[in-house]
Design a protein around this motif. Structure first.
Motif, PDB file in Angstrom:
ATOM      1  N   HIS A   1       0.836  -1.194   0.000  1.00 61.45           N
ATOM      2  CA  HIS A   1       0.000   0.000   0.000  1.00 61.45           C
ATOM      3  C   HIS A   1       0.875   1.250   0.000  1.00 61.45           C
ATOM      4  O   HIS A   1       2.105   1.169   0.115  1.00 61.45           O
ATOM      5  CB  HIS A   1      -0.920  -0.001   1.225  1.00 61.45           C
ATOM      6  CG  HIS A   1      -0.182  -0.106   2.528  1.00 61.45           C
ATOM      7  ND1 HIS A   1       0.045   0.956   3.353  1.00 61.45           N
ATOM      8  CD2 HIS A   1       0.406  -1.172   3.135  1.00 61.45           C
ATOM      9  CE1 HIS A   1       0.727   0.573   4.417  1.00 61.45           C
ATOM     10  NE2 HIS A   1       0.967  -0.727   4.298  1.00 61.45           N
ATOM     11  N   LEU A   2       0.236   2.405  -0.113  1.00 61.64           N
ATOM     12  CA  LEU A   2       0.964   3.667  -0.114  1.00 61.64           C
ATOM     13  C   LEU A   2       1.358   4.050   1.302  1.00 61.64           C
ATOM     14  O   LEU A   2       0.602   3.835   2.256  1.00 61.64           O
ATOM     15  CB  LEU A   2       0.099   4.777  -0.718  1.00 61.64           C
ATOM     16  CG  LEU A   2      -0.356   4.594  -2.171  1.00 61.64           C
ATOM     17  CD1 LEU A   2      -1.311   5.708  -2.559  1.00 61.64           C
ATOM     18  CD2 LEU A   2       0.838   4.569  -3.098  1.00 61.64           C
ATOM     19  N   THR A   3       2.548   4.638   1.430  1.00 64.58           N
ATOM     20  CA  THR A   3       2.991   5.161   2.727  1.00 64.58           C
ATOM     21  C   THR A   3       3.551   6.564   2.519  1.00 64.58           C
ATOM     22  O   THR A   3       3.862   6.969   1.403  1.00 64.58           O
ATOM     23  CB  THR A   3       4.079   4.275   3.365  1.00 64.58           C
ATOM     24  OG1 THR A   3       5.226   4.240   2.499  1.00 64.58           O
ATOM     25  CG2 THR A   3       3.575   2.867   3.595  1.00 64.58           C
ATOM     26  N   GLU A   4       3.674   7.289   3.594  1.00 61.60           N
ATOM     27  CA  GLU A   4       4.211   8.658   3.540  1.00 61.60           C
ATOM     28  C   GLU A   4       5.501   8.721   4.333  1.00 61.60           C
ATOM     29  O   GLU A   4       5.577   8.228   5.461  1.00 61.60           O
ATOM     30  CB  GLU A   4       3.194   9.652   4.112  1.00 61.60           C
ATOM     31  CG  GLU A   4       3.664  11.098   4.040  1.00 61.60           C
ATOM     32  CD  GLU A   4       2.617  12.068   4.575  1.00 61.60           C
ATOM     33  OE1 GLU A   4       2.866  13.285   4.569  1.00 61.60           O
ATOM     34  OE2 GLU A   4       1.541  11.594   5.004  1.00 61.60           O
ATOM     35  N   LYS A   5       6.520   9.331   3.736  1.00 59.30           N
ATOM     36  CA  LYS A   5       7.805   9.476   4.400  1.00 59.30           C
ATOM     37  C   LYS A   5       8.258  10.926   4.283  1.00 59.30           C
ATOM     38  O   LYS A   5       8.491  11.430   3.180  1.00 59.30           O
ATOM     39  CB  LYS A   5       8.859   8.551   3.774  1.00 59.30           C
ATOM     40  CG  LYS A   5      10.237   8.653   4.410  1.00 59.30           C
ATOM     41  CD  LYS A   5      11.210   7.693   3.756  1.00 59.30           C
ATOM     42  CE  LYS A   5      12.597   7.793   4.381  1.00 59.30           C
ATOM     43  NZ  LYS A   5      13.553   6.870   3.741  1.00 59.30           N
ATOM     44  N   ASP A   6       8.338  11.612   5.398  1.00 58.43           N
ATOM     45  CA  ASP A   6       8.772  13.006   5.389  1.00 58.43           C
ATOM     46  C   ASP A   6      10.275  13.066   5.156  1.00 58.43           C
ATOM     47  O   ASP A   6      11.059  12.467   5.893  1.00 58.43           O
ATOM     48  CB  ASP A   6       8.423  13.676   6.721  1.00 58.43           C
ATOM     49  CG  ASP A   6       6.924  13.814   6.921  1.00 58.43           C
ATOM     50  OD1 ASP A   6       6.232  14.024   5.904  1.00 58.43           O
ATOM     51  OD2 ASP A   6       6.462  13.713   8.075  1.00 58.43           O
ATOM     52  N   LEU A   7      10.670  13.814   4.132  1.00 58.38           N
ATOM     53  CA  LEU A   7      12.093  13.973   3.813  1.00 58.38           C
ATOM     54  C   LEU A   7      12.653  15.272   4.385  1.00 58.38           C
ATOM     55  O   LEU A   7      13.770  15.308   4.891  1.00 58.38           O
ATOM     56  CB  LEU A   7      12.290  13.940   2.300  1.00 58.38           C
ATOM     57  CG  LEU A   7      11.803  12.661   1.609  1.00 58.38           C
ATOM     58  CD1 LEU A   7      11.983  12.766   0.103  1.00 58.38           C
ATOM     59  CD2 LEU A   7      12.541  11.449   2.149  1.00 58.38           C
ATOM     60  N   ILE A   8      11.884  16.344   4.287  1.00 61.52           N
ATOM     61  CA  ILE A   8      12.267  17.629   4.868  1.00 61.52           C
ATOM     62  C   ILE A   8      11.035  18.225   5.525  1.00 61.52           C
ATOM     63  O   ILE A   8      10.036  18.508   4.859  1.00 61.52           O
ATOM     64  CB  ILE A   8      12.800  18.605   3.796  1.00 61.52           C
ATOM     65  CG1 ILE A   8      14.034  18.016   3.111  1.00 61.52           C
ATOM     66  CG2 ILE A   8      13.133  19.957   4.428  1.00 61.52           C
ATOM     67  CD1 ILE A   8      14.556  18.876   1.990  1.00 61.52           C
ATOM     68  N   GLY A   9      11.061  18.418   6.827  1.00 62.18           N
ATOM     69  CA  GLY A   9       9.920  18.972   7.522  1.00 62.18           C
ATOM     70  C   GLY A   9       8.737  18.031   7.507  1.00 62.18           C
ATOM     71  O   GLY A   9       8.857  16.847   7.198  1.00 62.18           O
TER      72      GLY A   9
ATOM     73  N   PRO B   1      19.458  11.877  -5.933  1.00 55.48           N
ATOM     74  CA  PRO B   1      18.867  13.032  -5.272  1.00 55.48           C
ATOM     75  C   PRO B   1      19.798  13.568  -4.202  1.00 55.48           C
ATOM     76  O   PRO B   1      20.737  12.877  -3.778  1.00 55.48           O
ATOM     77  CB  PRO B   1      17.584  12.462  -4.652  1.00 55.48           C
ATOM     78  CG  PRO B   1      17.867  11.014  -4.478  1.00 55.48           C
ATOM     79  CD  PRO B   1      18.758  10.638  -5.620  1.00 55.48           C
ATOM     80  N   PRO B   2      19.594  14.804  -3.755  1.00 60.47           N
ATOM     81  CA  PRO B   2      20.433  15.363  -2.680  1.00 60.47           C
ATOM     82  C   PRO B   2      20.432  14.462  -1.465  1.00 60.47           C
ATOM     83  O   PRO B   2      19.445  13.777  -1.171  1.00 60.47           O
ATOM     84  CB  PRO B   2      19.739  16.706  -2.387  1.00 60.47           C
ATOM     85  CG  PRO B   2      19.021  17.058  -3.645  1.00 60.47           C
ATOM     86  CD  PRO B   2      18.592  15.748  -4.231  1.00 60.47           C
ATOM     87  N   ALA B   3      21.535  14.477  -0.739  1.00 61.03           N
ATOM     88  CA  ALA B   3      21.685  13.592   0.408  1.00 61.03           C
ATOM     89  C   ALA B   3      20.596  13.814   1.443  1.00 61.03           C
ATOM     90  O   ALA B   3      20.161  12.891   2.129  1.00 61.03           O
ATOM     91  CB  ALA B   3      23.070  13.802   1.044  1.00 61.03           C
ATOM     92  N   ALA B   4      20.103  15.064   1.534  1.00 56.12           N
ATOM     93  CA  ALA B   4      19.083  15.374   2.537  1.00 56.12           C
ATOM     94  C   ALA B   4      17.770  14.674   2.256  1.00 56.12           C
ATOM     95  O   ALA B   4      16.911  14.564   3.121  1.00 56.12           O
ATOM     96  CB  ALA B   4      18.845  16.893   2.591  1.00 56.12           C
ATOM     97  N   TRP B   5      17.605  14.217   1.021  1.00 56.03           N
ATOM     98  CA  TRP B   5      16.352  13.561   0.655  1.00 56.03           C
ATOM     99  C   TRP B   5      16.323  12.097   1.061  1.00 56.03           C
ATOM    100  O   TRP B   5      15.325  11.421   0.871  1.00 56.03           O
ATOM    101  CB  TRP B   5      16.120  13.659  -0.853  1.00 56.03           C
ATOM    102  CG  TRP B   5      15.850  15.055  -1.301  1.00 56.03           C
ATOM    103  CD1 TRP B   5      15.958  16.186  -0.558  1.00 56.03           C
ATOM    104  CD2 TRP B   5      15.425  15.456  -2.589  1.00 56.03           C
ATOM    105  NE1 TRP B   5      15.635  17.273  -1.295  1.00 56.03           N
ATOM    106  CE2 TRP B   5      15.298  16.874  -2.559  1.00 56.03           C
ATOM    107  CE3 TRP B   5      15.140  14.778  -3.774  1.00 56.03           C
ATOM    108  CZ2 TRP B   5      14.907  17.601  -3.660  1.00 56.03           C
ATOM    109  CZ3 TRP B   5      14.748  15.510  -4.871  1.00 56.03           C
ATOM    110  CH2 TRP B   5      14.627  16.911  -4.811  1.00 56.03           C
TER     111      TRP B   5
END
Length: 313
Positions: A126-134, A298-302
């Motif tokens: 299923h779909l999940t949400e992962k906060d990358l910034i904030g 992608p940028p390391a912060a992601w």
């Protein structure tokens, strides 16, 4: 409660003992997207608590059930499951919701029963949400797309709490058990009341399994004949000679060869148009990773690439 699987007959409403089930047409065709034929598709209403006022209401969802005799090597089965689930969501436009009323999209549950697997298994994707910034606090329903993959092992498992569903499905779809043996398991282990209508349905499922096997054998024979036609044509045999060996008519052999030649010409024209030179690894010449497109990081912060899109828990 059962729903016919024949195309066109599932788009019906069934009511029994206060329960309501709406079947959908098993064929779906969207503009520029091609035809998809589902095994079984139907609506189901279930009670739920509405957000905010904590009141009970009926929620409607779409259930899709697909049965696979075995996991194919032609494509990854999960990719097909995602495609089917996505089509069942997109096809709701103008039927279940109109204009921009996306909050009216109904949840989709696509259930895949794959037989002859190495072991009994079950996975929920299923779909999940992962906060990358904030934390965006995005509003929406991550439960719109749900895929359940059920793997049935080749051997019927023992009846216990963990494999209760696998034993029931395995028995019903088994080619080794007789109709009476299947009904005995349903009655003694699952407390099912055996009526004549149920007996006929189980008998029909057994006949279906035999039909699937015969169809699979026929498809395999045709694929082998096609391979022989290609090989003999490559070695310079005449159409008449190929027809005699494969048992096909001259016209049938010519049709197979014409289709092959058209496909080869189309691929040549595409390569010439794109101006791309391919190496033996399947990628572009000069790309040491054998990939058509250069890798993008992608940028390391992601975070890592696993954070993109949907995922599994």
């Amino acid at each position: 409660m059962t729903v016919p699987t024949e195309p066109g007959l599932t788009h019906c409403v069934y009511e029994k003992n206060g329960e309501r089930l709406v079947g959908l047409n098993t064929e779906n065709q969207e503009l520029q997207e091609g035809m998809v034929r589902f095994d079984i598709v139907f609506y189901v209403n279930i009670p739920s608590i509405s957000e905010g006022n904590q009141e009970y209401r009926l929620s409607q969802m779409i259930i899709n059930v697909e049965a696979q005799r075995k996991e194919t090597s032609e494509y990854k089965i999960l990719n097909r499951a995602v495609f089917y689930g996505s089509r069942l969501i997109s096809s709701q436009k103008e039927r279940d919701f109109t204009n921009s009323n996306y909050d009216d999209i109904k949840r989709v549950y696509s259930i895949w029963v794959c037989m002859n697997m190495k072991e009994n298994s079950m996975s929920y994707i299923h779909l999940t949400e992962k906060d990358l910034i904030g934390s965006g606090g995005w509003k929406g329903d991550l439960k719109l797309l749900n895929i359940i993959m059920i793997g049935l092992g080749k051997e019927l498992p023992k009846h216990d709490e963990i494999y209760e569903l696998h034993r029931l499905l395995g028995a019903l779809l088994s080619e080794k058990l007789t109709v009476d043996e299947k009904l005995d398991i349903m009655e003694t282990e699952y407390g099912t009341t055996i009526e004549e209508a149920l007996r006929e349905e189980v008998k029909g499922m057994s006949n279906l399994g035999e039909g699937i096997m015969e169809e699979g054998i026929a498809i395999g024979v045709e694929k082998e004949k096609t391979r022989i036609i290609f090989q003999m044509d490559k070695k310079g045999f005449s159409v008449e000679q190929i027809a005699e060996v494969t048992g096909k008519t001259k016209e049938e052999v010519e049709t197979v060869l014409n289709r092959k030649h058209k496909s080869e010409k189309k691929n040549v024209r595409k390569e010439e148009h794109d101006g791309i030179k391919y190496d033996s690894s399947g990628g572009c010449a000069g790309n040491d990773e054998g990939s058509f497109f250069p890798r993008y990081r992608p940028p390391a912060a992601w975070g890592d690439s696993a954070g993109w899109g949907g995922g599994r828990e």
